[in-house]
Motif scaffolding. Sequence first.
Motif, PDB file in Angstrom:
ATOM      1  N   ALA A  98       2.575   9.075   4.328  1.00 41.27           N
ATOM      2  CA  ALA A  98       3.060  10.229   5.072  1.00 41.27           C
ATOM      3  C   ALA A  98       3.677  11.234   4.105  1.00 41.27           C
ATOM      4  O   ALA A  98       3.931  10.931   2.931  1.00 41.27           O
ATOM      5  CB  ALA A  98       4.092   9.785   6.118  1.00 41.27           C
ATOM      6  N   PHE A  99       3.917  12.429   4.592  1.00 38.18           N
ATOM      7  CA  PHE A  99       4.455  13.500   3.753  1.00 38.18           C
ATOM      8  C   PHE A  99       5.799  13.098   3.157  1.00 38.18           C
ATOM      9  O   PHE A  99       6.713  12.667   3.852  1.00 38.18           O
ATOM     10  CB  PHE A  99       4.621  14.770   4.595  1.00 38.18           C
ATOM     11  CG  PHE A  99       5.202  15.922   3.815  1.00 38.18           C
ATOM     12  CD1 PHE A  99       4.435  16.584   2.870  1.00 38.18           C
ATOM     13  CD2 PHE A  99       6.510  16.336   4.019  1.00 38.18           C
ATOM     14  CE1 PHE A  99       4.951  17.648   2.147  1.00 38.18           C
ATOM     15  CE2 PHE A  99       7.034  17.395   3.308  1.00 38.18           C
ATOM     16  CZ  PHE A  99       6.259  18.058   2.366  1.00 38.18           C
ATOM     17  N   ASN A 100       5.878  13.210   1.842  1.00 33.31           N
ATOM     18  CA  ASN A 100       7.100  12.934   1.083  1.00 33.31           C
ATOM     19  C   ASN A 100       7.589  11.497   1.280  1.00 33.31           C
ATOM     20  O   ASN A 100       8.781  11.226   1.248  1.00 33.31           O
ATOM     21  CB  ASN A 100       8.210  13.911   1.467  1.00 33.31           C
ATOM     22  CG  ASN A 100       9.302  13.986   0.405  1.00 33.31           C
ATOM     23  OD1 ASN A 100       9.057  13.763  -0.774  1.00 33.31           O
ATOM     24  ND2 ASN A 100      10.528  14.294   0.818  1.00 33.31           N
ATOM     25  N   ARG A 101       6.680  10.548   1.474  1.00 35.70           N
ATOM     26  CA  ARG A 101       7.030   9.148   1.657  1.00 35.70           C
ATOM     27  C   ARG A 101       6.327   8.293   0.610  1.00 35.70           C
ATOM     28  O   ARG A 101       5.248   8.649   0.123  1.00 35.70           O
ATOM     29  CB  ARG A 101       6.625   8.663   3.057  1.00 35.70           C
ATOM     30  CG  ARG A 101       7.400   9.310   4.188  1.00 35.70           C
ATOM     31  CD  ARG A 101       8.837   8.783   4.221  1.00 35.70           C
ATOM     32  NE  ARG A 101       9.525   9.242   5.422  1.00 35.70           N
ATOM     33  CZ  ARG A 101      10.200  10.380   5.502  1.00 35.70           C
ATOM     34  NH1 ARG A 101      10.248  11.187   4.439  1.00 35.70           N
ATOM     35  NH2 ARG A 101      10.823  10.731   6.612  1.00 35.70           N
ATOM     36  N   ASP A 102       6.964   7.156   0.286  1.00 38.93           N
ATOM     37  CA  ASP A 102       6.352   6.237  -0.663  1.00 38.93           C
ATOM     38  C   ASP A 102       6.275   4.816  -0.115  1.00 38.93           C
ATOM     39  O   ASP A 102       5.927   3.890  -0.837  1.00 38.93           O
ATOM     40  CB  ASP A 102       7.117   6.237  -1.998  1.00 38.93           C
ATOM     41  CG  ASP A 102       8.582   5.858  -1.837  1.00 38.93           C
ATOM     42  OD1 ASP A 102       8.940   5.224  -0.823  1.00 38.93           O
ATOM     43  OD2 ASP A 102       9.379   6.197  -2.729  1.00 38.93           O
ATOM     44  N   ASN A 103       6.631   4.624   1.157  1.00 40.70           N
ATOM     45  CA  ASN A 103       6.568   3.287   1.740  1.00 40.70           C
ATOM     46  C   ASN A 103       5.179   3.015   2.327  1.00 40.70           C
ATOM     47  O   ASN A 103       4.520   3.911   2.860  1.00 40.70           O
ATOM     48  CB  ASN A 103       7.626   3.132   2.831  1.00 40.70           C
ATOM     49  CG  ASN A 103       7.505   4.193   3.913  1.00 40.70           C
ATOM     50  OD1 ASN A 103       7.643   5.382   3.630  1.00 40.70           O
ATOM     51  ND2 ASN A 103       7.227   3.774   5.136  1.00 40.70           N
ATOM     52  N   LEU A 104       4.760   1.763   2.203  1.00 42.27           N
ATOM     53  CA  LEU A 104       3.445   1.372   2.696  1.00 42.27           C
ATOM     54  C   LEU A 104       3.463   1.212   4.218  1.00 42.27           C
ATOM     55  O   LEU A 104       4.348   0.569   4.783  1.00 42.27           O
ATOM     56  CB  LEU A 104       3.018   0.047   2.070  1.00 42.27           C
ATOM     57  CG  LEU A 104       2.742   0.058   0.557  1.00 42.27           C
ATOM     58  CD1 LEU A 104       2.522  -1.364   0.062  1.00 42.27           C
ATOM     59  CD2 LEU A 104       1.541   0.928   0.233  1.00 42.27           C
ATOM     60  N   THR A 105       2.469   1.783   4.873  1.00 43.27           N
ATOM     61  CA  THR A 105       2.318   1.602   6.313  1.00 43.27           C
ATOM     62  C   THR A 105       1.612   0.269   6.571  1.00 43.27           C
ATOM     63  O   THR A 105       1.092  -0.378   5.653  1.00 43.27           O
ATOM     64  CB  THR A 105       1.492   2.743   6.919  1.00 43.27           C
ATOM     65  OG1 THR A 105       0.166   2.684   6.366  1.00 43.27           O
ATOM     66  CG2 THR A 105       2.123   4.097   6.603  1.00 43.27           C
ATOM     67  N   LYS A 106       1.597  -0.161   7.824  1.00 39.32           N
ATOM     68  CA  LYS A 106       0.896  -1.396   8.171  1.00 39.32           C
ATOM     69  C   LYS A 106      -0.589  -1.281   7.840  1.00 39.32           C
ATOM     70  O   LYS A 106      -1.212  -2.233   7.353  1.00 39.32           O
ATOM     71  CB  LYS A 106       1.077  -1.718   9.655  1.00 39.32           C
ATOM     72  CG  LYS A 106       0.423  -3.040  10.071  1.00 39.32           C
ATOM     73  CD  LYS A 106       0.602  -3.305  11.538  1.00 39.32           C
ATOM     74  CE  LYS A 106       0.004  -4.668  11.908  1.00 39.32           C
ATOM     75  NZ  LYS A 106      -1.385  -4.805  11.495  1.00 39.32           N
ATOM     76  N   LYS A 107      -1.153  -0.124   8.083  1.00 35.88           N
ATOM     77  CA  LYS A 107      -2.562   0.089   7.785  1.00 35.88           C
ATOM     78  C   LYS A 107      -2.826  -0.014   6.283  1.00 35.88           C
ATOM     79  O   LYS A 107      -3.853  -0.562   5.848  1.00 35.88           O
ATOM     80  CB  LYS A 107      -3.002   1.456   8.306  1.00 35.88           C
ATOM     81  CG  LYS A 107      -4.514   1.639   8.367  1.00 35.88           C
ATOM     82  CD  LYS A 107      -4.865   2.927   9.093  1.00 35.88           C
ATOM     83  CE  LYS A 107      -6.381   3.067   9.237  1.00 35.88           C
ATOM     84  NZ  LYS A 107      -6.743   4.300   9.981  1.00 35.88           N
TER      85      LYS A 107
END
Length: 243
Positions: free
Chosen positions: A121-130
Amino acid sequence: MNRTSLTILLALSTALSLGCASKNYVRQQTTPLINKTNELDDMTAKNSKDIKDVDARAQAGIEAVNTKTAEVDQKAQAAAQQATQAQTLADTAVNRVDTLQTTVANLDNYRVVTETSVHFAFNRDNLTKKAKDALDQLATDVSNTKGYIITVEGGADSVGSADYNYDLSQRRADSVIQYLASKHDVPAHKIYLIGLGKDKPVESNKTSAGRAANRRVDVRLMTNTTGSTPASPTTGQTTPPSM
């Protein structure tokens, strides 16, 4: 009074006068000596006390110096250990860079077994479930692949400064590396970070969809042997998250 009696009386008087005179003389002569002796005793006592005080201060100073010397020695030893550790880390880093340069230079000798792109996501560095599901899928082929390496290439869109996006893409790539290492026990020396920043967009940054596609990390499982059966490359997340 007869002459004899007078003579005896005069003799006694003279003797008494001489005795008093002798005692006075002796007293006059000895009193200064006694006073001087007392002064010397007082001075000796004072000097002894001063000597003890000086000795006590000297001992305290010596102990303080010894303590300080011990502290300095400990700090010097600690600094030497830190310097040794820093040199070890530096040598390791140099070897890591040399290995990476060699690997990257020989990438033409590797072929892709499977690959995926995970998006952020915008300005994010965490991994999503996908994103985690895509990495899990890629990791299933690791145990069946000999002579493998995993290349990781972080990306960012054009929003923000180049320095900020470089740091952001670094954090995104680190999230992927940490996940593969912790969840799938992929050794660190098998993972190579080969690119960062916004210099290699896969889509135009002029649209929101293009920018979303560029907020990604490309992950490739590669091998330099011919014994592994290559799997069909996967694209992981085909639809990047929206703004």
